[in-house]
Design an enzyme around this catalytic site. Structure first.
Site, PDB file in Angstrom:
ATOM      1  N   CYS A   1     111.398  -7.009  32.795  1.00 51.74           N
ATOM      2  CA  CYS A   1     112.546  -6.628  32.766  1.00 51.74           C
ATOM      3  C   CYS A   1     112.308  -5.169  31.868  1.00 51.74           C
ATOM      4  O   CYS A   1     111.686  -4.282  32.239  1.00 51.74           O
ATOM      5  CB  CYS A   1     113.493  -7.355  32.298  1.00 51.74           C
ATOM      6  SG  CYS A   1     115.276  -6.822  32.603  1.00 51.74           S
TER       7      CYS A   1
ATOM      8  N   HIS B   1     113.464 -13.337  33.875  1.00 51.77           N
ATOM      9  CA  HIS B   1     113.420 -14.065  32.519  1.00 51.77           C
ATOM     10  C   HIS B   1     113.339 -15.246  32.726  1.00 51.77           C
ATOM     11  O   HIS B   1     113.431 -15.761  33.972  1.00 51.77           O
ATOM     12  CB  HIS B   1     114.654 -13.604  31.587  1.00 51.77           C
ATOM     13  CG  HIS B   1     114.861 -12.181  31.321  1.00 51.77           C
ATOM     14  ND1 HIS B   1     113.943 -11.804  30.343  1.00 51.77           N
ATOM     15  CD2 HIS B   1     115.774 -11.013  31.600  1.00 51.77           C
ATOM     16  CE1 HIS B   1     114.397 -10.378  30.191  1.00 51.77           C
ATOM     17  NE2 HIS B   1     115.332 -10.016  30.928  1.00 51.77           N
TER      18      HIS B   1
ATOM     19  N   ARG C   1     126.131  -4.680  35.941  1.00 51.46           N
ATOM     20  CA  ARG C   1     124.990  -5.503  35.645  1.00 51.46           C
ATOM     21  C   ARG C   1     124.562  -6.353  36.551  1.00 51.46           C
ATOM     22  O   ARG C   1     125.486  -6.913  37.301  1.00 51.46           O
ATOM     23  CB  ARG C   1     125.042  -6.154  34.111  1.00 51.46           C
ATOM     24  CG  ARG C   1     125.232  -5.176  32.936  1.00 51.46           C
ATOM     25  CD  ARG C   1     124.897  -5.941  31.697  1.00 51.46           C
ATOM     26  NE  ARG C   1     123.589  -6.261  31.295  1.00 51.46           N
ATOM     27  CZ  ARG C   1     122.713  -5.482  30.961  1.00 51.46           C
ATOM     28  NH1 ARG C   1     123.125  -4.116  30.643  1.00 51.46           N
ATOM     29  NH2 ARG C   1     121.429  -5.964  30.930  1.00 51.46           N
TER      30      ARG C   1
HETATM   31  N1  GLN Z   1     117.722  -2.375  29.118  1.00 56.40           N
HETATM   32  C1  GLN Z   1     117.532  -2.639  30.318  1.00 56.40           C
HETATM   33  C2  GLN Z   1     118.502  -2.804  31.504  1.00 56.40           C
HETATM   34  O1  GLN Z   1     119.592  -3.535  31.146  1.00 56.40           O
HETATM   35  C3  GLN Z   1     116.408  -3.858  30.418  1.00 56.40           C
HETATM   36  C4  GLN Z   1     117.143  -5.523  30.206  1.00 56.40           C
HETATM   37  C5  GLN Z   1     116.374  -6.556  30.094  1.00 56.40           C
HETATM   38  O2  GLN Z   1     115.252  -6.440  29.494  1.00 56.40           O
HETATM   39  N2  GLN Z   1     117.146  -7.688  30.141  1.00 56.40           N
HETATM   40  O3  GLN Z   1     118.218  -2.436  32.718  1.00 56.40           O
END
Ligand code: GLN
Length: 252
Positions: free
Chosen positions: A97, A197, A131
């Site tokens: 990520c 993750h 998101r």
């Molecule tokens: N900041 C990044 C995004 O939201 C990575 C998020 C993360 O590592 N979960 O795209």
């Protein structure tokens, strides 16, 4: 005493470690030790020495936009150059990520804040309003082992791959790199990037072994990896896939 060993470098553990990403290191260590292969883990933090030449395997976890920005000056002070040359040298990298995004050219947040990253591989990330969150499921390309991977994603960044880099796999369910081209992650030399993750390796033992094999083969020539009993891990993996396919995993 074992004749084989792997040196793992965990980069920025104090800043990039979301949703149990550190579990990937524990998983690798156990799977190596169960096979009688020595495993040494070092943490390299902000401000630490930039010489990374002794390591065989690198792990970088995920982090929020804020943490990614905090790392920029440390990356520019020499670590970025060392990371780039380790990738070019065929060392294995698993980047999740925020750590994955860092290996591309840049990440532009949804507010227009552009962080210039390493450009280790030809891709870039652009923030979006919504998101991309949930359990997801993809299949690695044959060049990256062909395993089915189940994981958890949470990102606003949409990653687009350029020429010369391949996706790690193709989506079966979820958003992956950007929610519109069915790709997930990146594979460039032995750099493996993913949004997964969870952490990714304990949930997907076949992929963990693919990375171990890649690392050992680079270091020693071909190495036969003794099989392990993964029946419990595989049950958990298959159970999660069934939930996702039934549409049950992302309801709460
Ligand atoms: N900041 C990044 C995004 O939201 C990575 C998020 C993360 O590592 N979960 O795209």
């Amino acid at each position: 005493m074992s004749t084989k060993s792997i040196k793992i470098c965990h980069i920025y553990p104090e800043a990039l470690n979301l949703y149990g990403d550190r579990g990937n290191i524990l998983c690798l260590k156990k799977r190596l030790e169960w096979r009688g292969i020595d495993c040494y883990v070092s943490e390299v933090k902000i401000g630490d020495n930039s010489d990374l030449s002794e390591y065989d395997f690198f792990f970088i976890g995920g982090g929020q936009d804020f943490e990614q920005e905090v790392l920029l000056s440390d990356l520019k002070s020499g670590k970025g150059r060392s990371i780039k040359s380790a990738v070019e040298d065929g060392k294995t990298f698993l980047c999740i990520c925020g750590g994955y995004q860092m290996m591309g050219h840049y990440y532009e947040t949804k507010d227009g804040n552009r962080m210039e990253f390493l450009g280790v591989a030809n891709f870039a990330t652009i923030g979006s309003e919504y998101r991309m969150i949930g359990d997801y499921f993809f299949k690695c390309t044959p060049e990256s082992g062909g395993c089915e991977i189940v994981g958890f994603e949470n990102h606003s960044g949409r990653t687009y791959l350029g020429e010369g880099v391949a996706p790690l796999g193709h989506l079966i369910y979820g958003y992956g790199n950007n929610g519109d081209d069915d790709t997930e992650g990146v594979r460039y030399k032995n750099l493996f990037g993913s949004y997964s993750h969870g952490p990714i390796l304990p949930k997907n033992p076949e992929f963990a072994d693919y990375l171990i094999q890649t690392t050992l083969d680079r270091k020693y020539g071909h190495v036969d990896l003794a099989p392990l009993d993964d029946s419990v891990e595989n049950d958990a993996h298959d159970h999660m896939i069934n939930l996702i396919l039934k549409g049950a995993a992302n309801k709460n």
